[in-house]
Design a protein around this motif. Sequence first.
Motif, mmCIF file in Angstrom:
data_model
loop_
_atom_site.group_PDB
_atom_site.id
_atom_site.type_symbol
_atom_site.label_atom_id
_atom_site.label_comp_id
_atom_site.label_asym_id
_atom_site.label_seq_id
_atom_site.Cartn_x
_atom_site.Cartn_y
_atom_site.Cartn_z
ATOM 1 N N GLU A 1 16.835 -84.288 48.136
ATOM 2 C CA GLU A 1 16.161 -83.343 47.241
ATOM 3 C C GLU A 1 17.082 -82.839 46.137
ATOM 4 O O GLU A 1 16.672 -82.676 44.987
ATOM 5 N N ARG A 2 18.350 -82.607 46.481
ATOM 6 C CA ARG A 2 19.245 -81.969 45.512
ATOM 7 C C ARG A 2 20.195 -82.930 44.805
ATOM 8 O O ARG A 2 20.450 -82.782 43.614
ATOM 9 N N ASN B 1 16.359 -78.696 38.645
ATOM 10 C CA ASN B 1 17.504 -79.014 39.485
ATOM 11 C C ASN B 1 18.690 -79.466 38.635
ATOM 12 O O ASN B 1 18.542 -80.288 37.740
ATOM 13 N N ASN C 1 18.515 -87.654 43.964
ATOM 14 C CA ASN C 1 17.209 -87.955 43.377
ATOM 15 C C ASN C 1 17.296 -87.985 41.853
ATOM 16 O O ASN C 1 17.424 -86.949 41.210
ATOM 17 N N ASP D 1 17.579 -84.649 54.094
ATOM 18 C CA ASP D 1 16.496 -84.184 53.215
ATOM 19 C C ASP D 1 17.061 -83.378 52.047
ATOM 20 O O ASP D 1 16.582 -83.493 50.909
ATOM 21 N N SER D 2 18.061 -82.563 52.340
ATOM 22 C CA SER D 2 18.673 -81.765 51.285
ATOM 23 C C SER D 2 19.431 -82.646 50.294
ATOM 24 O O SER D 2 19.366 -82.435 49.076
#
Length: 556
Positions: free
Chosen positions: A418-419, A432, A422, A414-415
């Motif tokens: 997300e980071r 970000n 993406n 997930d990290s």
Amino acid sequence: MKQLLLYCILTITFFLGAPTILAALNDEALNVSPTKEWTITFSDVVKQSTVNDQSIYVTNAAGGTVDVTYDINGNTVIVTPVTPYERGATYTLSITESVTNEMDLPLQQPVDKPFTIALPFVAASADGEAIASFTTFAEAKAALPENGFITENDRVIHMTKGVVVTTSLTTLIYGHETMRKEYAGVTRHTELLYVDSTDKYVKVLHAGEHFYVKHSDVKLLPNESLKSYYVSGNSGLGHVLYNHVTNTSSSYIIGKAPSFLTKGKAYYSTDGHHFYDSEGTFVGESYNYFQYVSPRVTSSYSAKDIDAFIMRELEAKEKSGVKRYEHATTKSALIGFGKTLKQVEQEKRVNALLLLSLAIHEGDYGMSCHALHYNNTFGFNVTDTNDACDRANVDTSNKKYYASIADNVHAVVDSLHERYLNPAHLQPNSTNIQYNGAAFGDKLVGMNVRYATDPYWGAKTAAHMYKIDQALGGKDYKAYDVGFTTKHDVTLYNENMASVYTYAYREDTKRFGIMPITLSKTPSTKDGYVRVVSELMNDSEDVYIESDYVRIVPTH
């Protein structure tokens, strides 16, 4: 009767009694450091009570006495200024007859040693001899001899050629000489190729591009050459990393070597894919496949295959006799890892071998303290300030603790999404700055830009992926073509030619306009477009990009 002789280190040599004072003693010492320590060596043990501000002292040009300290040790006296001497000023070190030995034999003849403190910028020859000092950097540079260098406050700040070594725990690299556009961090003791410098910045070549670093974060080594190199051997392409601080080398095997490299011969590269021989001749270009292929591609291997590989590796580790691998086949957090990895690969589109490689690299085959006691085989949330691992008193409230290895895997994925994986984060409204392309990458593109300060983290982690794949039959190696975009602001489209996402060029966070792409195995049917693997987690449909904006690269 024994006479007292005196020697002053560097240009000063004193004799008492019959010998006369050497002529060189009265020559003025030029370009002396503002914090200069004069070390005076006598021929006999000095009587400490005779060393004071009346017997050994420093005066300025006006005759005023300068505050100094004395460090007396046997037959030596070290004279150090309490505060630095003034730049450009002339002083005199005086040693009088009042200095005696333990038998009260005095110095027969006084000595005065004039010296002038260097101006801020000192031009030195290749062997380190100071030529002259100057008020400005420009003046010093104009007087610089061939292969010489310039110092400011005893620190090398400019050189004709050499190597730069990072000294800070994390050295920030910038895209602009004004130290704006912070791009990434590089770990301590990294070797960088020197390009140029002023008194304000150092320009280096790394990952194939020019960056800027602060003088306070690096050390310049004049006339040194790069000592890290690549070599092709029976095991594949090796990367030997030299540490200029400890004068030691370490190495790792990246994977298969490019065919144009001769076995046993050293090659040099600042980016890992453009190779030069020892004469500086370009010999070829090739990219490490697993370092740049998209994490969104699916591995060919099953959970059973992965578990079989893990057990074989654990058995080998256990048999190695290394203490930390004792009982690895029963204790490792990676045992039975395959099912979780394949489940995550299917649900969240992150390659199972990539995740296993990351777990091996960060969690030492599931045998690290955090893997065994915190269910954290990825070292996730283990930072420089949160890296202690108490085996006896596990802190389950700590954010680096997970209830299970599966929870740890899902949190990491997930990290990553997300980071780091993406592409939406390149849009103007995103805050970000960690997304730089979907690949392990290097310090130019991919996760390595912001994920790790080790500039070779991407290559080292990809090396695990190559090893796993080769052990399981080599089905994933070079299964896709990889390439890079060739311009800024490239848009990717779906089947209906509607925009899906754009590799937007954000000057504040990403200096370069190239991004890694992986071509789909399905050929494009649209003229002028190539079909590529989507970077979106929740959409596995291929996307399209204009073929004029893509360069397919050779891989190894």
